[in-house]
Design a protein around this motif. Structure first.
Motif, PDB file in Angstrom:
ATOM      1  N   ILE A   1       0.868  -1.182   0.000  1.00 33.46           N
ATOM      2  CA  ILE A   1       0.000   0.000   0.000  1.00 33.46           C
ATOM      3  C   ILE A   1       0.899   1.223   0.000  1.00 33.46           C
ATOM      4  O   ILE A   1       1.806   1.332   0.828  1.00 33.46           O
ATOM      5  CB  ILE A   1      -0.913   0.031   1.238  1.00 33.46           C
ATOM      6  N   LEU A   2       0.648   2.152  -0.912  1.00 38.05           N
ATOM      7  CA  LEU A   2       1.396   3.402  -0.964  1.00 38.05           C
ATOM      8  C   LEU A   2       0.500   4.524  -0.465  1.00 38.05           C
ATOM      9  O   LEU A   2      -0.553   4.796  -1.034  1.00 38.05           O
ATOM     10  CB  LEU A   2       1.862   3.710  -2.387  1.00 38.05           C
TER      11      LEU A   2
ATOM     12  N   GLN B   1       3.513   0.656   2.844  1.00 39.36           N
ATOM     13  CA  GLN B   1       3.045  -0.235   3.917  1.00 39.36           C
ATOM     14  C   GLN B   1       2.864  -1.645   3.400  1.00 39.36           C
ATOM     15  O   GLN B   1       2.381  -1.870   2.280  1.00 39.36           O
ATOM     16  CB  GLN B   1       1.707   0.265   4.474  1.00 39.36           C
ATOM     17  N   ASP B   2       3.239  -2.607   4.228  1.00 38.35           N
ATOM     18  CA  ASP B   2       2.883  -4.010   4.027  1.00 38.35           C
ATOM     19  C   ASP B   2       2.518  -4.552   5.395  1.00 38.35           C
ATOM     20  O   ASP B   2       3.391  -4.819   6.230  1.00 38.35           O
ATOM     21  CB  ASP B   2       4.041  -4.795   3.417  1.00 38.35           C
ATOM     22  N   GLY B   3       1.242  -4.678   5.669  1.00 43.15           N
ATOM     23  CA  GLY B   3       0.788  -5.148   6.968  1.00 43.15           C
ATOM     24  C   GLY B   3       1.180  -4.191   8.074  1.00 43.15           C
ATOM     25  O   GLY B   3       0.778  -3.027   8.082  1.00 43.15           O
ATOM     26  N   ALA B   4       1.995  -4.679   9.024  1.00 40.61           N
ATOM     27  CA  ALA B   4       2.428  -3.860  10.159  1.00 40.61           C
ATOM     28  C   ALA B   4       3.858  -3.367   9.993  1.00 40.61           C
ATOM     29  O   ALA B   4       4.521  -3.043  10.974  1.00 40.61           O
ATOM     30  CB  ALA B   4       2.292  -4.660  11.455  1.00 40.61           C
TER      31      ALA B   4
ATOM     32  N   VAL C   1      -8.959   0.879   5.461  1.00 43.33           N
ATOM     33  CA  VAL C   1      -8.560  -0.482   5.072  1.00 43.33           C
ATOM     34  C   VAL C   1      -7.095  -0.707   5.430  1.00 43.33           C
ATOM     35  O   VAL C   1      -6.721  -1.755   5.969  1.00 43.33           O
ATOM     36  CB  VAL C   1      -8.799  -0.694   3.563  1.00 43.33           C
ATOM     37  N   ALA C   2      -6.259   0.287   5.141  1.00 43.31           N
ATOM     38  CA  ALA C   2      -4.834   0.172   5.450  1.00 43.31           C
ATOM     39  C   ALA C   2      -4.605   0.075   6.958  1.00 43.31           C
ATOM     40  O   ALA C   2      -3.779  -0.736   7.420  1.00 43.31           O
ATOM     41  CB  ALA C   2      -4.078   1.361   4.876  1.00 43.31           C
ATOM     42  N   LEU C   3      -5.313   0.881   7.728  1.00 47.30           N
ATOM     43  CA  LEU C   3      -5.165   0.828   9.185  1.00 47.30           C
ATOM     44  C   LEU C   3      -5.613  -0.528   9.722  1.00 47.30           C
ATOM     45  O   LEU C   3      -4.974  -1.094  10.621  1.00 47.30           O
ATOM     46  CB  LEU C   3      -5.973   1.951   9.826  1.00 47.30           C
ATOM     47  N   ALA C   4      -6.690  -1.066   9.163  1.00 50.34           N
ATOM     48  CA  ALA C   4      -7.180  -2.372   9.616  1.00 50.34           C
ATOM     49  C   ALA C   4      -6.164  -3.469   9.303  1.00 50.34           C
ATOM     50  O   ALA C   4      -5.974  -4.394  10.110  1.00 50.34           O
ATOM     51  CB  ALA C   4      -8.518  -2.685   8.958  1.00 50.34           C
ATOM     52  N   GLU C   5      -5.505  -3.383   8.154  1.00 53.42           N
ATOM     53  CA  GLU C   5      -4.498  -4.390   7.821  1.00 53.42           C
ATOM     54  C   GLU C   5      -3.316  -4.318   8.777  1.00 53.42           C
ATOM     55  O   GLU C   5      -2.768  -5.354   9.172  1.00 53.42           O
ATOM     56  CB  GLU C   5      -4.037  -4.217   6.370  1.00 53.42           C
TER      57      GLU C   5
END
Length: 311
Positions: A9-10, A61-64, A231-235
Protein backbone atom coordinates in the motif's frame (compact mmCIF):
# COMPACT_ATOMS: atom_id res chain seq x y z
CA UNK A 1 2.69 -9.79 -18.78
CA UNK A 2 0.75 -10.68 -15.62
CA UNK A 3 1.49 -8.13 -12.89
CA UNK A 4 3.18 -9.35 -9.74
CA UNK A 5 0.56 -9.39 -6.98
CA UNK A 6 1.61 -7.71 -3.74
CA UNK A 7 0.15 -6.64 -0.42
CA UNK A 8 1.82 -3.24 -0.77
CA UNK A 9 0.00 0.00 0.00
CA UNK A 10 1.40 3.40 -0.96
CA UNK A 11 0.22 6.32 1.16
CA UNK A 12 0.54 9.28 -1.21
CA UNK A 13 -1.16 12.21 -2.92
CA UNK A 14 -1.27 12.55 -6.65
CA UNK A 15 0.62 15.85 -7.09
CA UNK A 16 3.54 14.76 -4.89
CA UNK A 17 6.70 14.42 -6.95
CA UNK A 18 8.25 11.92 -4.50
CA UNK A 19 5.06 9.88 -4.76
CA UNK A 20 5.45 10.01 -8.54
CA UNK A 21 8.91 8.49 -8.11
CA UNK A 22 7.41 5.65 -6.05
CA UNK A 23 4.54 5.13 -8.50
CA UNK A 24 6.98 4.91 -11.40
CA UNK A 25 9.19 2.46 -9.47
CA UNK A 26 6.11 0.27 -8.95
CA UNK A 27 5.47 0.42 -12.67
CA UNK A 28 9.06 -0.50 -13.51
CA UNK A 29 8.71 -3.62 -11.36
CA UNK A 30 5.27 -4.31 -12.95
CA UNK A 31 3.59 -4.51 -9.56
CA UNK A 32 -0.05 -4.54 -8.58
CA UNK A 33 -0.37 -2.17 -5.62
CA UNK A 34 -2.90 -0.15 -3.68
CA UNK A 35 -3.01 3.60 -3.09
CA UNK A 36 -4.30 5.60 -0.14
CA UNK A 37 -4.74 9.31 -0.86
CA UNK A 38 -3.44 11.32 2.11
CA UNK A 39 -3.66 15.08 2.77
CA UNK A 40 -0.72 17.13 1.45
CA UNK A 41 -0.51 19.07 4.73
CA UNK A 42 -1.02 18.36 8.40
CA UNK A 43 -3.02 16.99 10.09
CA UNK A 44 -2.70 13.49 8.65
CA UNK A 45 -4.81 11.47 11.10
CA UNK A 46 -4.84 8.26 9.03
CA UNK A 47 -1.07 8.28 8.40
CA UNK A 48 0.72 9.26 11.59
CA UNK A 49 -0.70 6.34 13.64
CA UNK A 50 1.18 4.08 11.21
CA UNK A 51 4.42 6.06 11.27
CA UNK A 52 4.77 7.16 14.88
CA UNK A 53 4.61 10.80 13.74
CA UNK A 54 6.59 10.75 10.48
CA UNK A 55 4.55 12.93 8.11
CA UNK A 56 6.36 13.02 4.78
CA UNK A 57 5.10 11.57 1.52
CA UNK A 58 5.07 8.81 0.41
CA UNK A 59 5.07 5.92 2.88
CA UNK A 60 4.96 2.27 1.79
CA UNK A 61 3.04 -0.24 3.92
CA UNK A 62 2.88 -4.01 4.03
CA UNK A 63 0.79 -5.15 6.97
CA UNK A 64 2.43 -3.86 10.16
CA UNK A 65 5.64 -2.69 8.46
CA UNK A 66 6.03 0.76 6.88
CA UNK A 67 8.97 2.17 4.92
CA UNK A 68 9.68 5.90 4.96
CA UNK A 69 11.53 7.84 2.25
CA UNK A 70 11.75 6.78 -1.39
CA UNK A 71 15.46 5.97 -1.01
CA UNK A 72 14.52 3.11 1.29
CA UNK A 73 11.34 2.25 -0.61
CA UNK A 74 13.52 1.67 -3.69
CA UNK A 75 15.78 -0.70 -1.72
CA UNK A 76 12.80 -2.61 -0.33
CA UNK A 77 11.21 -3.01 -3.76
CA UNK A 78 14.57 -4.17 -5.16
CA UNK A 79 14.94 -6.71 -2.35
CA UNK A 80 11.51 -8.16 -3.10
CA UNK A 81 11.65 -7.96 -6.91
CA UNK A 82 15.31 -7.94 -8.04
CA UNK A 83 14.54 -7.78 -11.77
CA UNK A 84 14.36 -5.50 -13.58
CA UNK A 85 16.91 -3.77 -11.37
CA UNK A 86 17.23 -0.16 -10.24
CA UNK A 87 20.97 -0.82 -9.90
CA UNK A 88 22.45 -2.14 -13.19
CA UNK A 89 25.86 -3.79 -12.87
CA UNK A 90 28.90 -1.51 -13.04
CA UNK A 91 26.87 1.67 -12.47
CA UNK A 92 25.18 1.33 -9.08
CA UNK A 93 27.63 3.57 -7.20
CA UNK A 94 27.39 6.28 -9.83
CA UNK A 95 23.61 5.87 -9.93
CA UNK A 96 23.33 6.35 -6.16
CA UNK A 97 25.55 9.44 -6.29
CA UNK A 98 23.46 11.04 -9.05
CA UNK A 99 20.27 10.16 -7.18
CA UNK A 100 21.62 11.85 -4.04
CA UNK A 101 22.51 14.99 -6.02
CA UNK A 102 19.10 15.08 -7.73
CA UNK A 103 17.15 14.87 -4.49
CA UNK A 104 19.43 16.90 -2.24
CA UNK A 105 20.54 19.69 -4.60
CA UNK A 106 18.29 19.78 -7.66
CA UNK A 107 14.87 19.02 -6.19
CA UNK A 108 14.67 21.82 -3.62
CA UNK A 109 15.29 24.79 -5.98
CA UNK A 110 13.01 23.11 -8.52
CA UNK A 111 10.23 22.87 -5.93
CA UNK A 112 10.73 26.48 -4.84
CA UNK A 113 10.68 27.65 -8.46
CA UNK A 114 7.60 25.71 -9.54
CA UNK A 115 5.60 26.31 -6.35
CA UNK A 116 6.58 30.00 -6.46
CA UNK A 117 5.37 30.43 -10.03
CA UNK A 118 2.19 28.62 -8.98
CA UNK A 119 1.95 30.41 -5.62
CA UNK A 120 -1.72 31.32 -6.09
CA UNK A 121 -2.68 27.84 -7.24
CA UNK A 122 -1.24 25.66 -4.48
CA UNK A 123 -3.52 24.07 -1.85
CA UNK A 124 -4.44 26.45 0.97
CA UNK A 125 -1.93 26.25 3.80
CA UNK A 126 0.74 24.45 1.77
CA UNK A 127 3.36 27.23 1.94
CA UNK A 128 2.93 27.55 5.72
CA UNK A 129 3.06 23.77 6.16
CA UNK A 130 6.31 23.42 4.21
CA UNK A 131 7.90 26.32 6.09
CA UNK A 132 7.00 24.61 9.38
CA UNK A 133 8.43 21.32 8.11
CA UNK A 134 11.81 22.97 7.50
CA UNK A 135 11.77 25.09 10.65
CA UNK A 136 11.34 28.38 8.72
CA UNK A 137 9.04 31.37 9.26
CA UNK A 138 5.78 31.36 7.31
CA UNK A 139 6.35 33.29 4.05
CA UNK A 140 3.99 35.69 2.32
CA UNK A 141 2.73 34.84 -1.16
CA UNK A 142 4.87 37.68 -2.51
CA UNK A 143 7.98 36.22 -0.85
CA UNK A 144 7.20 32.83 -2.38
CA UNK A 145 6.91 34.43 -5.83
CA UNK A 146 10.25 36.24 -5.43
CA UNK A 147 11.93 33.03 -4.30
CA UNK A 148 10.82 31.40 -7.55
CA UNK A 149 13.06 33.58 -9.69
CA UNK A 150 16.02 33.37 -7.31
CA UNK A 151 15.79 29.59 -7.49
CA UNK A 152 15.38 29.54 -11.26
CA UNK A 153 19.02 30.64 -11.45
CA UNK A 154 19.93 27.45 -9.53
CA UNK A 155 17.65 25.29 -11.62
CA UNK A 156 18.90 26.22 -15.09
CA UNK A 157 22.54 25.06 -14.80
CA UNK A 158 21.45 21.79 -13.23
CA UNK A 159 18.94 21.15 -16.02
CA UNK A 160 21.86 21.57 -18.42
CA UNK A 161 23.84 18.96 -16.46
CA UNK A 162 21.03 16.47 -17.09
CA UNK A 163 20.98 17.39 -20.77
CA UNK A 164 24.76 16.99 -20.95
CA UNK A 165 24.50 13.44 -19.57
CA UNK A 166 22.18 12.62 -22.48
CA UNK A 167 24.08 14.58 -25.15
CA UNK A 168 25.70 11.48 -26.70
CA UNK A 169 22.28 10.00 -27.49
CA UNK A 170 22.13 7.43 -24.69
CA UNK A 171 18.52 6.62 -23.76
CA UNK A 172 19.04 6.88 -19.99
CA UNK A 173 21.38 8.84 -17.74
CA UNK A 174 23.94 6.05 -17.37
CA UNK A 175 23.47 4.16 -20.62
CA UNK A 176 21.05 1.73 -22.19
CA UNK A 177 19.12 0.84 -19.02
CA UNK A 178 17.25 3.00 -16.52
CA UNK A 179 18.68 3.12 -13.01
CA UNK A 180 17.82 4.72 -9.69
CA UNK A 181 19.55 7.85 -11.05
CA UNK A 182 16.81 8.18 -13.67
CA UNK A 183 13.96 7.70 -11.20
CA UNK A 184 15.42 10.21 -8.71
CA UNK A 185 16.05 12.80 -11.42
CA UNK A 186 12.83 12.23 -13.35
CA UNK A 187 10.47 13.06 -10.52
CA UNK A 188 12.08 16.50 -10.15
CA UNK A 189 11.69 17.08 -13.89
CA UNK A 190 8.09 15.78 -13.66
CA UNK A 191 7.40 18.54 -11.12
CA UNK A 192 7.88 21.22 -13.79
CA UNK A 193 4.33 20.58 -14.97
CA UNK A 194 3.26 22.68 -11.98
CA UNK A 195 -0.23 22.85 -10.51
CA UNK A 196 -1.77 25.34 -12.94
CA UNK A 197 1.06 27.22 -14.65
CA UNK A 198 3.24 24.89 -16.73
CA UNK A 199 6.95 25.47 -16.12
CA UNK A 200 8.28 22.94 -18.62
CA UNK A 201 9.57 25.65 -20.94
CA UNK A 202 12.76 25.47 -18.86
CA UNK A 203 13.42 22.18 -20.70
CA UNK A 204 12.63 23.32 -24.24
CA UNK A 205 16.25 23.95 -25.27
CA UNK A 206 17.09 20.28 -24.68
CA UNK A 207 15.20 17.90 -26.99
CA UNK A 208 17.14 14.84 -25.81
CA UNK A 209 16.22 15.62 -22.22
CA UNK A 210 12.57 15.89 -23.25
CA UNK A 211 12.81 12.56 -25.08
CA UNK A 212 14.33 10.98 -21.93
CA UNK A 213 11.53 12.47 -19.83
CA UNK A 214 8.95 10.94 -22.17
CA UNK A 215 10.66 7.52 -22.04
CA UNK A 216 10.55 7.61 -18.25
CA UNK A 217 6.90 8.66 -18.21
CA UNK A 218 6.05 5.77 -20.55
CA UNK A 219 7.15 3.27 -17.87
CA UNK A 220 3.82 3.97 -16.18
CA UNK A 221 2.59 3.20 -12.70
CA UNK A 222 1.96 -0.51 -12.84
CA UNK A 223 -1.43 -1.72 -11.65
CA UNK A 224 -2.98 0.63 -9.10
CA UNK A 225 -6.14 0.18 -7.06
CA UNK A 226 -7.39 2.97 -4.80
CA UNK A 227 -8.49 2.03 -1.29
CA UNK A 228 -9.72 3.86 1.79
CA UNK A 229 -7.26 4.69 4.56
CA UNK A 230 -9.31 2.68 7.07
CA UNK A 231 -8.56 -0.48 5.07
CA UNK A 232 -4.83 0.17 5.45
CA UNK A 233 -5.16 0.83 9.18
CA UNK A 234 -7.18 -2.37 9.62
CA UNK A 235 -4.50 -4.39 7.82
CA UNK A 236 -1.83 -2.98 10.13
CA UNK A 237 -3.98 -3.72 13.17
CA UNK A 238 -4.54 -7.33 12.07
CA UNK A 239 -0.83 -7.98 11.39
CA UNK A 240 2.41 -8.07 13.35
CA UNK A 241 5.76 -6.74 12.14
CA UNK A 242 7.63 -9.18 9.92
CA UNK A 243 10.61 -11.01 11.39
CA UNK A 244 13.58 -8.79 10.51
CA UNK A 245 16.77 -9.81 8.80
CA UNK A 246 19.78 -10.24 11.07
CA UNK A 247 20.94 -6.84 12.31
CA UNK A 248 24.49 -5.63 11.67
CA UNK A 249 25.01 -2.71 14.08
CA UNK A 250 27.86 -0.33 13.39
CA UNK A 251 30.14 1.15 16.02
CA UNK A 252 28.10 3.28 18.41
CA UNK A 253 24.73 2.08 17.12
CA UNK A 254 21.86 1.20 19.45
CA UNK A 255 21.28 -2.55 19.57
CA UNK A 256 18.03 -4.37 18.79
CA UNK A 257 15.68 -3.98 21.72
CA UNK A 258 17.21 -0.71 22.89
CA UNK A 259 15.18 2.47 22.55
CA UNK A 260 16.14 5.11 20.01
CA UNK A 261 14.63 8.03 18.12
CA UNK A 262 14.94 9.07 14.48
CA UNK A 263 14.16 12.16 12.41
CA UNK A 264 15.01 13.54 8.98
CA UNK A 265 18.22 15.56 9.18
CA UNK A 266 17.06 18.56 7.08
CA UNK A 267 15.71 20.65 9.97
CA UNK A 268 12.81 18.30 10.71
CA UNK A 269 11.52 18.82 14.25
CA UNK A 270 9.54 15.64 14.83
CA UNK A 271 11.32 12.65 16.36
CA UNK A 272 9.92 9.13 15.96
CA UNK A 273 10.67 6.96 19.00
CA UNK A 274 10.65 3.24 19.64
CA UNK A 275 12.61 0.07 20.32
CA UNK A 276 15.15 -0.86 17.65
CA UNK A 277 13.72 -3.71 15.55
CA UNK A 278 16.45 -3.86 12.92
CA UNK A 279 19.63 -1.91 12.20
CA UNK A 280 22.48 -2.06 9.71
CA UNK A 281 24.59 0.47 7.81
CA UNK A 282 21.71 1.44 5.52
CA UNK A 283 18.52 1.11 7.56
CA UNK A 284 17.08 1.46 11.05
CA UNK A 285 13.61 0.21 12.00
CA UNK A 286 11.82 1.14 15.22
CA UNK A 287 8.84 -0.57 16.86
CA UNK A 288 6.11 1.73 18.07
CA UNK A 289 2.69 1.10 19.57
CA UNK A 290 -0.50 2.96 18.79
CA UNK A 291 -4.06 2.30 19.87
CA UNK A 292 -5.32 2.49 16.29
CA UNK A 293 -2.87 0.02 14.74
CA UNK A 294 -1.17 -1.88 17.56
CA UNK A 295 2.56 -2.52 17.10
CA UNK A 296 4.14 -1.34 13.86
CA UNK A 297 7.74 -1.44 12.57
CA UNK A 298 8.73 1.88 10.97
CA UNK A 299 11.75 1.65 8.66
CA UNK A 300 14.06 4.59 7.85
CA UNK A 301 17.17 4.97 5.69
CA UNK A 302 20.32 5.90 7.61
CA UNK A 303 21.52 8.42 5.01
CA UNK A 304 19.68 11.70 5.44
CA UNK A 305 18.39 10.85 8.92
CA UNK A 306 19.58 11.53 12.46
CA UNK A 307 19.23 9.02 15.26
CA UNK A 308 19.77 9.21 19.00
CA UNK A 309 20.04 6.34 21.46
CA UNK A 310 17.61 6.65 24.39
CA UNK A 311 19.01 3.76 26.45
Amino acid sequence: MTPLPTSLILHQYDFSNFAEKARLMMGFKDLAWRAVEIPPIEPKPKLTPLTGGYRRTPVLQDGADVWCDTKLIARELERRVPQPTFYPPNSSGTADAIAWWAEQQFMRPTALYVSGINADHMPEGLHADRAKLHGLPIPSIEAVRKAAYRNLQLVRPQVKWIADMLADGRPYLLGDLPSIADFATYHAVWFFRGRNIDCREVLNAYPRLIAWRDRMEAIGHGHRTNIDADVALAEARAATPATPRASEPQEGDPLPGQRARVRASDNAKDWIEGAVHFIDADEIALLHENGEVGQVAVHFPRLGYDWRSMS
